[in-house]
Design a protein around this motif. Structure first.
Motif, PDB file in Angstrom:
ATOM      1  N   LEU A 182       0.886  -1.166   0.000  1.00  0.00           N
ATOM      2  CA  LEU A 182       0.000   0.000   0.000  1.00  0.00           C
ATOM      3  C   LEU A 182       0.920   1.211   0.000  1.00  0.00           C
ATOM      4  O   LEU A 182       1.666   1.426   0.944  1.00  0.00           O
ATOM      5  N   LEU A 183       0.891   1.976  -1.085  1.00  0.00           N
ATOM      6  CA  LEU A 183       1.847   3.077  -1.233  1.00  0.00           C
ATOM      7  C   LEU A 183       1.480   4.292  -0.368  1.00  0.00           C
ATOM      8  O   LEU A 183       0.413   4.325   0.253  1.00  0.00           O
ATOM      9  N   VAL A 184       2.393   5.275  -0.401  1.00  0.00           N
ATOM     10  CA  VAL A 184       2.306   6.436   0.487  1.00  0.00           C
ATOM     11  C   VAL A 184       0.977   7.190   0.382  1.00  0.00           C
ATOM     12  O   VAL A 184       0.554   7.580  -0.702  1.00  0.00           O
ATOM     13  N   HIS A 185       0.366   7.403   1.532  1.00  0.00           N
ATOM     14  CA  HIS A 185      -0.877   8.174   1.610  1.00  0.00           C
ATOM     15  C   HIS A 185      -0.979   8.752   3.020  1.00  0.00           C
ATOM     16  O   HIS A 185      -0.203   8.375   3.893  1.00  0.00           O
ATOM     17  N   LYS A 247      -2.964  10.030  14.933  1.00  0.00           N
ATOM     18  CA  LYS A 247      -3.961  11.014  14.519  1.00  0.00           C
ATOM     19  C   LYS A 247      -3.781  11.314  13.035  1.00  0.00           C
ATOM     20  O   LYS A 247      -2.651  11.520  12.587  1.00  0.00           O
ATOM     21  N   VAL A 248      -4.876  11.314  12.318  1.00  0.00           N
ATOM     22  CA  VAL A 248      -4.826  11.617  10.886  1.00  0.00           C
ATOM     23  C   VAL A 248      -4.650  13.130  10.719  1.00  0.00           C
ATOM     24  O   VAL A 248      -5.335  13.910  11.370  1.00  0.00           O
ATOM     25  N   GLY A 249      -3.694  13.531   9.887  1.00  0.00           N
ATOM     26  CA  GLY A 249      -3.457  14.962   9.673  1.00  0.00           C
ATOM     27  C   GLY A 249      -2.805  15.213   8.335  1.00  0.00           C
ATOM     28  O   GLY A 249      -2.655  14.282   7.531  1.00  0.00           O
ATOM     29  N   SER A 250      -2.381  16.466   8.107  1.00  0.00           N
ATOM     30  CA  SER A 250      -1.805  16.772   6.786  1.00  0.00           C
ATOM     31  C   SER A 250      -0.399  16.220   6.631  1.00  0.00           C
ATOM     32  O   SER A 250       0.162  16.283   5.538  1.00  0.00           O
ATOM     33  N   LYS A 251       0.199  15.701   7.728  1.00  0.00           N
ATOM     34  CA  LYS A 251       1.558  15.167   7.598  1.00  0.00           C
ATOM     35  C   LYS A 251       1.618  13.680   7.939  1.00  0.00           C
ATOM     36  O   LYS A 251       2.708  13.136   8.112  1.00  0.00           O
ATOM     37  N   SER A 252       0.471  13.026   8.050  1.00  0.00           N
ATOM     38  CA  SER A 252       0.488  11.627   8.511  1.00  0.00           C
ATOM     39  C   SER A 252       0.771  10.644   7.356  1.00  0.00           C
ATOM     40  O   SER A 252       0.016   9.708   7.122  1.00  0.00           O
ATOM     41  N   PHE A 253       1.888  10.879   6.654  1.00  0.00           N
ATOM     42  CA  PHE A 253       2.206  10.036   5.492  1.00  0.00           C
ATOM     43  C   PHE A 253       2.807   8.701   5.915  1.00  0.00           C
ATOM     44  O   PHE A 253       3.760   8.662   6.702  1.00  0.00           O
ATOM     45  N   ASN A 366       4.277  10.624  -2.432  1.00  0.00           N
ATOM     46  CA  ASN A 366       2.849  10.302  -2.590  1.00  0.00           C
ATOM     47  C   ASN A 366       2.374  10.454  -4.030  1.00  0.00           C
ATOM     48  O   ASN A 366       1.200  10.258  -4.320  1.00  0.00           O
ATOM     49  N   VAL A 367       3.299  10.782  -4.931  1.00  0.00           N
ATOM     50  CA  VAL A 367       2.934  10.965  -6.334  1.00  0.00           C
ATOM     51  C   VAL A 367       3.690   9.995  -7.243  1.00  0.00           C
ATOM     52  O   VAL A 367       3.110   9.320  -8.095  1.00  0.00           O
ATOM     53  N   GLN A 368       4.989   9.904  -7.043  1.00  0.00           N
ATOM     54  CA  GLN A 368       5.807   9.104  -7.954  1.00  0.00           C
ATOM     55  C   GLN A 368       7.147   8.736  -7.343  1.00  0.00           C
ATOM     56  O   GLN A 368       7.602   9.370  -6.394  1.00  0.00           O
ATOM     57  N   ASN A 369       7.750   7.715  -7.917  1.00  0.00           N
ATOM     58  CA  ASN A 369       9.059   7.262  -7.460  1.00  0.00           C
ATOM     59  C   ASN A 369       9.710   6.477  -8.597  1.00  0.00           C
ATOM     60  O   ASN A 369       9.469   5.281  -8.749  1.00  0.00           O
ATOM     61  N   PHE A 370      10.465   7.184  -9.434  1.00  0.00           N
ATOM     62  CA  PHE A 370      11.234   6.548 -10.503  1.00  0.00           C
ATOM     63  C   PHE A 370      12.299   7.551 -10.924  1.00  0.00           C
ATOM     64  O   PHE A 370      12.325   8.673 -10.422  1.00  0.00           O
ATOM     65  N   GLU A 371      13.185   7.131 -11.837  1.00  0.00           N
ATOM     66  CA  GLU A 371      14.274   8.043 -12.212  1.00  0.00           C
ATOM     67  C   GLU A 371      14.102   8.547 -13.639  1.00  0.00           C
ATOM     68  O   GLU A 371      13.569   7.830 -14.487  1.00  0.00           O
ATOM     69  N   VAL A 372      14.548   9.777 -13.878  1.00  0.00           N
ATOM     70  CA  VAL A 372      14.564  10.280 -15.257  1.00  0.00           C
ATOM     71  C   VAL A 372      15.977  10.729 -15.625  1.00  0.00           C
ATOM     72  O   VAL A 372      16.768  11.129 -14.775  1.00  0.00           O
TER      73      VAL A 372
END
Ligand SMILES: O=C(O)CCC(=O)C(=O)O
Ligand SMILES: [Fe+2]
Length: 547
Positions: A182-185, A247-253, A366-372
């Motif tokens: 389950l990825l970052v959220h 606690k769920v919050g804006s930084k609870s990643f 929380n959006v992406q994880n790869f290399e360019v």
């Protein structure tokens, strides 16, 4: 979910129980005899879900409350109970040995294995099995009892500890098998106040998972914009009979790291205690999606790179006409052996072996994880390929393939964007605002060093109403699949789900052409550690063109 409704359901369930007792004539028997008879038939019928003494002690609750509100940044560990309270990067509390009687863990797992109906959850963000909400589990008495315990004992205890008003609880069972994740959220949704996870691993010698088995609850720190940062800051291994909450919050990643053992499933009862709305926090949260920069084509004269690099079959007028017909009908096509073999091989050699190439990892987590690839560092054949995809000759070829106004007198403002990506284990992109296509776009996806299961791209139409009109990949029907579980950030899909428009399977030296409508979205699936990558990472040249 509505509390009163779920309470009602549970009461109904108890009423049914009583009716069954009367029907079976059990009421005339002493209770003990009744229990024994049932045990013979269906296994044990009672479960001891009493909390360990320390969690019922008023004194200990006050002590922990002091820690919860303490300004101290140091982690707390109580040596007697084993209770831990982490403060960084956000507060997380671990209650080991939550239930007094560990036999109950076995009974819960037994019920999960034998009676729970699992549905496979598959999306950009996750892959695992989930049950329905515990309040709907008529046939799973122990799990229903567990929910009652959460409502009657844990909810008031947490309210006291945190001073939060907690109105109701939603909970379901989760099972992660090898390769699941389950990825970052951040869990920030509607009225979720406290997230909790109760871990079940009642197997001798595997009550505490080791890091090689994967499946840790992994915690991320975030930057000043509240965006999660690599690397993972803290890992919490599954541990039998341990209750974790935050606690769920804006930084609870947080995320669940991929399970890498085939020996045991990762089993949890998890969910949220709900209360006040998170509306304000949600409104303030930034969802950063770097927009790709579109540029006009580069003029070339004389035009020769197409002849030099491409398989000549793709330059024949008859082939061009067939391609156009296929794209008109299906909005997509895969052109095998697109580059001349030697060009493909040379480009792959450079990608794998040239240490002048500079790669940079893309985030936030929380959006992406790869290399360019930094295109300025590209070497000989790669530069030729980049120039080909960028030049007016390619725009003209694509016009021949698609009849789009990318070239010629009607081409108003044709533009393109190009990226060379490198994909390894653990890499992904997720769906989000930035992945939604704003204009009709022609995507080119070209693979090198392809391996089954790595860098698979799925095109979706998340919202039927948003899908544009006219030609192009778009959803035609609307499947309204309502889940009864307070689930993750989005709905999952099955293979036959109508929201999936297209899945691109990586094949070496194959150019996939996809014409996508405004409103469609796409993601590159998480690369599981089960994916064989012994020949190295997978490379994707990803381009988009607009009229
Ligand atoms: O199972 C865990 O450790 C965390 C689960 C989780 O984050 C979730 O379901 O939202
Ligand atoms: Fe979560």
């Amino acid at each position: 979910m509505d509390t009163s409704k779920s309470e009602e359901k549970l009461l109904e369930h108890n009423k049914e129980d009583a009716a069954e007792d009367v029907a079976n004539g059990h009421l005339s028997e002493p209770p003990q005899a009744k229990i024994l008879k049932r045990q013979e038939k269906n296994g044990p019928q009672t479960i001891d879900l009493s909390l360990s003494n320390c969690y019922t002690s008023e004194e200990y609750a006050l002590q922990l409350q002091k820690q919860w509100f303490s300004e101290q940044s140091k982690d707390y560990k109580d040596e007697t109970t084993g209770v831990e309270l982490y403060t960084n990067p956000f507060q997380i509390c671990l209650l080991p040995n939550m239930l007094n009687n560990t036999d109950s863990c076995k009974l819960l797992v037994d019920e999960m294995v034998k009676k729970v109906h699992w549905s496979r959850k598959q999306m950009d963000l996750y892959e695992f099995y989930q049950s329905t909400d515990l309040s709907n589990m008529i046939e799973c008495k122990f799990l229903a009892n567990f929910l009652q315990m959460l409502r009657r004992s844990v909810r008031p205890w947490l309210e006291k500890l945190t001073n939060l008003k907690l109105d109701y609880v939603s909970a379901s069972c989760s099972m992660y098998t090898c390769g699941d994740y389950l990825l970052v959220h951040d869990d920030l949704l509607k009225d979720r106040q406290i997230a909790f996870i109760y871990y079940l691993s009642p197997w001798e010698e595997n009550e505490l998972w080791n890091q090689e088995q994967g499946g840790c609850l992994e915690i991320f720190a975030s930057d000043d914009k509240c965006l999660p940062r690599f690397p993972v800051q803290r890992k919490i291994s599954p541990k039998n009979n341990q209750f974790a909450f935050f606690k769920v919050g804006s930084k609870s990643f947080h995320q669940v790291g991929e399970v890498t053992t085939f020996d045991y499933p990762r089993l949890t009862i998890n969910g949220w205690f709900h209360g006040a709305s998170n509306e304000d926090l949600i409104a303030d949260a930034i969802r950063p999606f770097a927009k790709l920069q579109f540029k006009p084509p580069i003029s070339v004269n004389p035009q020769s790179s197409v002849d030099l690099l491409l398989n000549e079959v793709y330059l024949k007028p008859t082939t061009k006409r067939s391609i156009q017909k296929r794209i008109e009908d299906n909005s997509e096509i895969c052109l095998y052996e697109f580059f001349r073999r030697e060009i493909f091989e040379e480009a792959l050699k450079e990608l794998l072996n040239d240490d002048k190439l500079k790669w940079s990892r893309q985030g936030p987590a929380n959006v992406q994880n790869f290399e360019v690839l930094d295109l300025k560092t590209a070497t000989k054949t790669l530069t030729q390929i980049i120039e080909l995809f960028s030049n007016t000759e390619m725009f003209s070829l694509l016009r021949d393939y698609t009849d789009l106004d990318l070239s010629g007198p009607n081409a108003a403002n044709p533009q393109f964007t190009l990226e060379i990506q490198r994909w390894s284990h653990g890499d992904y992109t997720v769906l989000g605002d930035g992945a939604i296509c704003e204009d009709n776009t022609l995507d080119l996806i070209y693979y090198l060093n392809a391996s089954e299961g790595a860098a698979i791209i799925t095109y979706l139409s998340p919202d039927t109403e948003q899908a544009g009109t006219g030609q192009g990949l778009k959803q035609t029907g609307g499947g309204d699949d309502v889940s009864d579980t307070d689930s993750l950030e989005g709905e999952g899909f099955d293979d036959d789900d109508e929201s999936v428009l297209l899945t691109i399977t990586p094949v070496d030296n194959a150019l996939n052409i996809v014409y996508r409508c405004e409103g469609t979205t796409k993601f590159t699936k998480y690369v599981s550690r089960n994916t064989p990558l012994e020949n190295g990472p997978v490379f994707v040249i990803s381009c988009s063109y607009k009229e």
